[in-house]
Motif scaffolding. Structure first.
Motif, PDB file in Angstrom:
ATOM      1  N   GLU A 201      40.639  36.736  41.781  1.00  0.00           N
ATOM      2  CA  GLU A 201      40.396  36.163  40.465  1.00  0.00           C
ATOM      3  C   GLU A 201      41.701  35.675  39.825  1.00  0.00           C
ATOM      4  O   GLU A 201      41.758  34.560  39.274  1.00  0.00           O
ATOM      5  N   ASP A 202      42.746  36.492  39.888  1.00  0.00           N
ATOM      6  CA  ASP A 202      44.038  36.094  39.318  1.00  0.00           C
ATOM      7  C   ASP A 202      44.612  34.891  40.055  1.00  0.00           C
ATOM      8  O   ASP A 202      45.202  33.994  39.442  1.00  0.00           O
ATOM      9  N   ARG A 205      42.894  31.667  38.963  1.00  0.00           N
ATOM     10  CA  ARG A 205      43.384  31.189  37.663  1.00  0.00           C
ATOM     11  C   ARG A 205      44.760  30.537  37.796  1.00  0.00           C
ATOM     12  O   ARG A 205      45.023  29.485  37.197  1.00  0.00           O
ATOM     13  N   ARG A 209      46.042  26.571  37.185  1.00  0.00           N
ATOM     14  CA  ARG A 209      47.144  26.170  36.301  1.00  0.00           C
ATOM     15  C   ARG A 209      48.108  25.236  37.032  1.00  0.00           C
ATOM     16  O   ARG A 209      48.578  24.239  36.471  1.00  0.00           O
TER      17      ARG A 209
END
Length: 307
Positions: A201-202, A205, A209
């Protein structure tokens, strides 16, 4: 999915040990051998026989291997002046026949700087941005022309910008979890972006970005390779997984949650989850460098299912 072997020699490894692991990396069909760039052990280990220098190690391995890529996750920007680093990396690239990659970061481990008398400035990220401009600028300068850079922290005048790497362009890796400055820097300078020890999940993200920052910088988001670095602990059965976890001082449940641990099938499944969010390369952090059977198991029962 490319699998690369990633080592942490500051925890205790002589050059001969690293050479053995690098040759096994090559013989077993892995894509690359990478190492950290640290001078002080971390955690409850003695670190004997003491640290080895990243670029001296890679220079030796450049002459002792033939196929695998060689590089750092990550070279600390605090350790070497950017002009000197550009020369070192270019020379090792020549020695390897064009197989080197440079992971470059700001440097973070203050204790190792204190231990070896290395300055640890506050403005490390701003320095890193200038370092990236200098290193890539030196390599990109045409032979016969000179390179100048006049920044806040570094000043180069009439540099001949030599030697040149064997590759037309040495791949540059940038990584981290920073939400703003890190993606911007990656968008400008990186060929690859790496999320170290991040969850699926991290990582998703952070990849998003970086992709956004790349587009804003005028690049296609897919110009960059997206990768992860994760500790690995694979076993044929639960007992073997537990034994390998104990050998590196970790708990099985923690490793399964935060790394790639378990049976080959479990690890293949988790790697697939990273692939789904756009990761195409995994750096397998191998902490027990004497356990070559571990590498053989990964090559035979994990890597073979990913080709």
């Amino acid at each position: 999915m490319d699998l690369r072997i990633f080592t942490e020699p500051q925890q205790g490894a002589a050059y001969d040990t690293l050479l053995t692991v690098a040759k096994a990396t090559e013989d077993l069909g892995f894509d690359a051998f990478f190492r950290s760039d640290h001078y002080l052990r971390m955690g409850a280990v003695d670190g004997l026989p003491g640290p080895t220098d990243a670029w001296m190690t890679l220079a030796g391995l450049a002459r002792e291997t033939k196929r695998i890529r060689l590089g750092t996750l990550m070279t600390a920007g605090t350790f070497r002046l950017p002009g000197v680093l550009a020369i070192q990396v270019a020379q090792v690239d020549q020695m390897s026949g064009g197989r080197v990659e440079l992971g470059l970061g700001a440097g973070w481990f203050e204790e190792e700087h204190k231990a070896y008398g290395i300055p640890f400035p506050k403005e490390r990220f701003a320095r890193l941005e200038e370092q990236l401009a200098i290193v890539t600028g030196l390599w990109a300068t045409e032979v016969g022309k000179t390179f100048d850079f006049h920044g806040t922290y570094y000043d180069l005048t009439d540099s001949p910008a030599l030697p040149k790497p064997a590759q037309r362009k040495v791949p540059v890796l940038i990584g981290g979890h920073g939400a703003t400055r890190t993606p911007r820097l990656a968008a400008r300078y990186a060929d690859e972006f790496n999320v170290p020890f991040g969850s699926v999940e991290d990582s998703a993200r952070q990849f998003a970005r970086v992709r956004t920052a790349a587009v804003e910088a005028g690049r296609a988001a897919d110009d960059l390779t997206y990768s992860n670095a994760l500790v690995v602990c694979v076993g044929k059965d639960d007992q073997e997984v537990a034994r390998r976890a104990a050998a590196i001082g970790r708990e099985v449940d923690e490793l399964k949650a935060n790394g790639l641990a378990g049976s080959p099938a479990e690890v293949v499944d988790k790697i697939g989850r990273y692939a789904e969010i756009g990761s195409s390369r995994i750096y397998l952090q191998v902490l027990d460098l004497d356990d070559l059977d571990h590498l053989e198991l990964i090559a035979g029962q994990v890597q073979s299912q990913l080709s």
